[in-house]
Write a protein that holds these residues in place. Structure first.
Motif, PDB file in Angstrom:
ATOM      1  N   THR A 158      59.023  69.270  48.075  1.00 39.22           N
ATOM      2  CA  THR A 158      60.250  69.007  49.257  1.00 39.22           C
ATOM      3  C   THR A 158      61.480  70.300  49.355  1.00 39.22           C
ATOM      4  O   THR A 158      61.549  70.565  50.268  1.00 39.22           O
ATOM      5  CB  THR A 158      60.783  67.567  48.947  1.00 39.22           C
ATOM      6  OG1 THR A 158      60.188  66.586  49.226  1.00 39.22           O
ATOM      7  CG2 THR A 158      62.133  67.651  50.055  1.00 39.22           C
ATOM      8  N   SER A 162      58.661  71.476  52.023  1.00 38.67           N
ATOM      9  CA  SER A 162      59.148  70.574  53.142  1.00 38.67           C
ATOM     10  C   SER A 162      60.290  71.420  53.666  1.00 38.67           C
ATOM     11  O   SER A 162      60.371  71.110  55.029  1.00 38.67           O
ATOM     12  CB  SER A 162      59.604  69.219  52.600  1.00 38.67           C
ATOM     13  OG  SER A 162      58.459  68.543  52.454  1.00 38.67           O
ATOM     14  N   ILE A 322      56.218  65.989  51.851  1.00 40.34           N
ATOM     15  CA  ILE A 322      56.650  64.666  51.579  1.00 40.34           C
ATOM     16  C   ILE A 322      55.736  63.810  50.823  1.00 40.34           C
ATOM     17  O   ILE A 322      56.144  62.850  50.045  1.00 40.34           O
ATOM     18  CB  ILE A 322      56.832  64.105  53.086  1.00 40.34           C
ATOM     19  CG1 ILE A 322      57.979  65.056  53.814  1.00 40.34           C
ATOM     20  CG2 ILE A 322      57.151  62.602  52.972  1.00 40.34           C
ATOM     21  CD1 ILE A 322      57.941  64.812  55.409  1.00 40.34           C
ATOM     22  N   THR A 325      56.075  64.451  47.312  1.00 36.69           N
ATOM     23  CA  THR A 325      57.229  64.039  46.674  1.00 36.69           C
ATOM     24  C   THR A 325      57.348  62.361  46.518  1.00 36.69           C
ATOM     25  O   THR A 325      57.694  61.993  45.409  1.00 36.69           O
ATOM     26  CB  THR A 325      58.591  64.257  47.379  1.00 36.69           C
ATOM     27  OG1 THR A 325      58.708  65.845  47.641  1.00 36.69           O
ATOM     28  CG2 THR A 325      59.827  64.080  46.834  1.00 36.69           C
ATOM     29  N   VAL A 354      63.842  62.499  50.178  1.00 42.41           N
ATOM     30  CA  VAL A 354      62.966  63.348  51.279  1.00 42.41           C
ATOM     31  C   VAL A 354      63.806  63.065  52.595  1.00 42.41           C
ATOM     32  O   VAL A 354      63.829  64.030  53.443  1.00 42.41           O
ATOM     33  CB  VAL A 354      61.735  62.307  51.382  1.00 42.41           C
ATOM     34  CG1 VAL A 354      61.027  62.946  52.627  1.00 42.41           C
ATOM     35  CG2 VAL A 354      60.885  62.933  50.201  1.00 42.41           C
TER      36      VAL A 354
END
Length: 706
Positions: A158, A162, A322, A325, A354
């Motif tokens: 993340t 991300s 995502i 995580t 997240v």
């Protein structure tokens, strides 16, 4: 040894920059490849400088409420060698997060706009979320607010991937898709834009994979017993991701698509990044396989909502980041979390992390990029996108690109008279040489065809002159011949009727009858020739009016009654009571019927039959059919009888008089009405002629005909 390990791991992470350059450079078109790789280089320059300037301080400085660092700006090398190695390692992470965006926005984002985007990510976004999750890593005492809750993102599914994916998504939403990627309306098509060098892109995947060993295993920060397990997981997860993507694309597309398999490997790497230290080999395989599925579904979803991600960075880094995580809680082993949470508690913490990082990254990035785009457009012009950003943005060129630009210019200008430039000793030069040979052949063929067209034009003009001369000759001769012929016919009739007294000898009556018949035959021939000539010259004008075809047919039938009676033929008429009223030339259609009936009666032996049938067909057209049981025509002679003066040799034909113009003239008159004429015949069995008049000739329903 810890310093050496961390330094080697940082160098491996730095190698990922080369991997991204190869991957993204190979997945775009050749005209944009230089632009993409230079963006990869420049975004690292921006990230490294900003991280040294303020990024490291914001991420690892003394914390303000667990939200942001406040000390350590302009990093001075650290108090210990390990501190310097730690800074070096984290700088590489910042560069990795930043470079993710370049592939997603490839082929249409301005270089200066991307410069601003990279600065926003590396200066304002990444260090802040990094502080939330990793502040205190160097001391082992986490003080970021997410880390304090027990949030686990070991190597950055993340925090790195991300975050890069969120900014990439924001950027591609602001600048829009590439020209031609999607149709004008949802579901209206568009095309998939393929990369120009997939082998280089695959090499990029391997380089990234090698760099990922340092990315994941180096996140231990020290030599640790966990390293072998992390390295194994960093192999197995991408293996599972690549195999899952391979099977899906093989089943869905009926062939293994290279881009999807490559991204399946990367998806597995991103997915295992957060939980690589808390799962075993089995868990790594599960995480990787699910990552491959998420990648494929994510690519399909983006295509459906018309979001153009040039290298699938959003499905790979955002979506699989995502998942990785969340997989810490879903697949990881609780005893390795070291925070006392249950699986459900850990899942809620992971989900909250997240959500918080996504909201800050995407929301902040989208707002800033939208604001910048209002005052300084981030997208290149349509013309720059067409010629490619290598030339438009950098003035950079390659032999292949020069060739493509020159070929495209020829296409737009329509000027193929000059050959393209040949760069010797290059593949592009070989293509140019072959292309020039094709151009030369095209020029030769063009000249040949232009000459043929010119010759045809000359021949056409000569034919038109000859046709005009023929028409003039026929018009003149018809006038010169008609006058004496009419006199001959008139005087022969008077003599035959003995207007001025008896002939005296019966043989004179026989001669006068022959003279009258020959004159009438010659006059009919002249009239037919004149009509054909007018039709060919397109000077025959129809006198159109509303007509009752049934009345015309009955009149034509009465006209042939005498020869029918003389030859003892059976003459049958079939005329329906509700035949429609047509619009046409009454005289012409009467001549069509007379020609067809006269031919049928003439070539039907004594005792045979002739049928005349009118009907309205199911499609609304009116059909005229004349059939007989006469001598018929051989199949090989059908084409000949449709040509002017095209008569068939035979004893019966020799015994009957005819000009050889009846059928050709009849067909021409039918065509003047927009109709068709079909002739079917079998030798010794009879002839069947059908004339069809088009639907647009029908005016209204007709009246009953008795």
């Amino acid at each position: 040894m810890d310093v050496l390990w961390l330094s080697v791991a940082a160098i491996l992470v730095f190698l990922m920059q080369a991997g991204f350059a190869c991957l993204e450079g190979g997945l775009v078109r050749a005209k944009n490849s230089i632009n993409v790789v230079i963006k990869n280089l420049v975004d690292f320059l921006i990230a490294a400088f900003s991280f040294w300037l303020i990024g490291f301080a914001l991420m690892f400085g003394a914390s303000w409420a667990g939200l942001i660092g406040t000390s350590g700006f302009l990093f001075d090398g650290g108090e210990t060698p390990w501190s310097g190695a730690f800074f070096f390692f984290q700088m590489m992470f910042c560069g990795t997060a930043t470079t993710i965006v370049s592939g997603a926005v490839a082929e249409r984002m301005r270089f200066a706009g991307y410069f601003l985007c990279a600065a926003i990510l590396s200066t304002l976004i990444y260090p802040v979320v990094g502080h939330w999750s990793w502040a205190g890593l160097e001391t082992g005492q986490a003080y970021g607010w997410l880390a304090s809750l027990g949030f686990i993102d070991f190597a950055g599914s993340t925090v790195v991937h991300s975050v890069g994916g969120w900014i990439a998504l924001a950027a591609i939403l602001v600048i829009g898709p590439r020209s031609g990627r999607f149709g004008p309306e949802p579901g209206s098509g568009g095309k998939e834009i393929e990369g120009h060098n997939l082998p280089v892109a695959v090499l990029g995947v391997f380089l990234l994979w090698v760099g990922w060993f340092g990315f994941n295993a180096g996140s231990t920060l020290r030599l640790s017993p966990e390293i072998p397990r992390i390295l194994i997981n960093t192999v197995l997860a991408p293996v599972a991701g690549g195999l899952a993507a391979l099977l899906i694309t093989w089943g869905f597309h009926r062939k293994p698509k290279v881009e999807i398999i490559m991204n399946g490997v990367l998806a597995g790497l991103v997915g295992i990044t957060a939980p690589c230290h808390v799962v075993g080999p089995g868990g790594a395989l599960v995480i990787g396989a699910v990552s491959g599925v998420i990648l494929f579904v994510g690519m399909r979803v983006l295509e459906e909502v018309r979001v153009d991600d040039a290298v699938s960075a959003v499905p790979v880094h955002l979506m699989c980041g995502i998942w990785g995580t969340l997989a810490v809680a879903l697949v990881g082993r609780p005893e390795l979390w070291n925070n006392g949470h249950t699986r459900w508690e850990q899942f809620l913490v992971q989900l909250g992390g997240v959500g918080a990082i996504g909201t800050f990254s995407f929301g902040g990035g989208l707002a800033l990029l939208w604001l910048i785009n209002r005052f300084y457009p981030l997208r290149v012009s349509q013309e720059d996108e067409r010629i490619g950003l290598n030339v438009a943005e950098h003035g950079a060129n390659t032999a292949l690109l020069r060739l493509l630009v020159e070929m495209d210019r020829q296409r737009r200008d329509g000027d193929f008279s000059r050959p393209v430039q040949v760069d010797a000793e290059t593949e592009a030069g070989q293509i140019a040489t072959l292309y020039n040979r094709v151009l030369e052949r095209v020029r030769v063929e063009t000249r040949r065809r232009e000459k043929a067209v010119q010759d045809m034009r000359v021949a056409k003009e000569a034919a038109e002159k000859a046709n005009k001369a023929k028409s003039h000759f026929l018009a003149s001769m018809s006038h010169e011949l008609r006058t004496p012929l009419n006199a001959v016919i008139g005087f022969s009739e008077m003599i035959n009727q003995e207007v001025f007294g008896p002939l005296g000898n019966e043989r004179y009556r026989e001669y006068i009858t022959d003279i009258h018949a020959s004159g009438t035959h010659l006059l009919n021939l002249i009239n037919d020739l004149l009509d054909l000539s007018k039709i060919e010259a397109r000077k025959y004008e129809l006198n159109e009016q509303e007509i009752d075809l049934a009345v015309i047919a009955l009149a034509a039938g009465r006209f042939v009654q005498k020869p029918v009676h003389d030859k003892r033929l059976k003459f049958n008429t079939h005329i329906p009571p509700n035949l429609p009223i047509l619009r046409g030339d009454e005289r012409v259609l009467r001549q069509v019927l007379l020609n067809l009936l006269s031919n049928a009666v003439k070539f039907t032996p004594r005792g045979g039959s002739v049928d005349l049938k009118l009907e309205c067909e199911p499609d609304g057209r009116v059909a005229i059919t004349v059939s007989d049981t006469g001598i018929g025509i051989a199949r090989k002679d059908l084409a000949r009888v449709m040509e002017p003066f095209g008569q068939v040799d035979g004893k019966f034909q020799q015994e009957t008089s005819g000009t050889g113009l009846g059928l050709p003239l009849t067909r021409s008159l039918v065509r003047l009405h927009g109709g068709t004429m079909v002739l079917r015949s079998e030798e010794h069995a009879g002839t069947h002629v059908t004339v069809r008049l088009p639907l647009w000739r029908v005016v209204r329903r007709g009246r009953h005909v008795a």
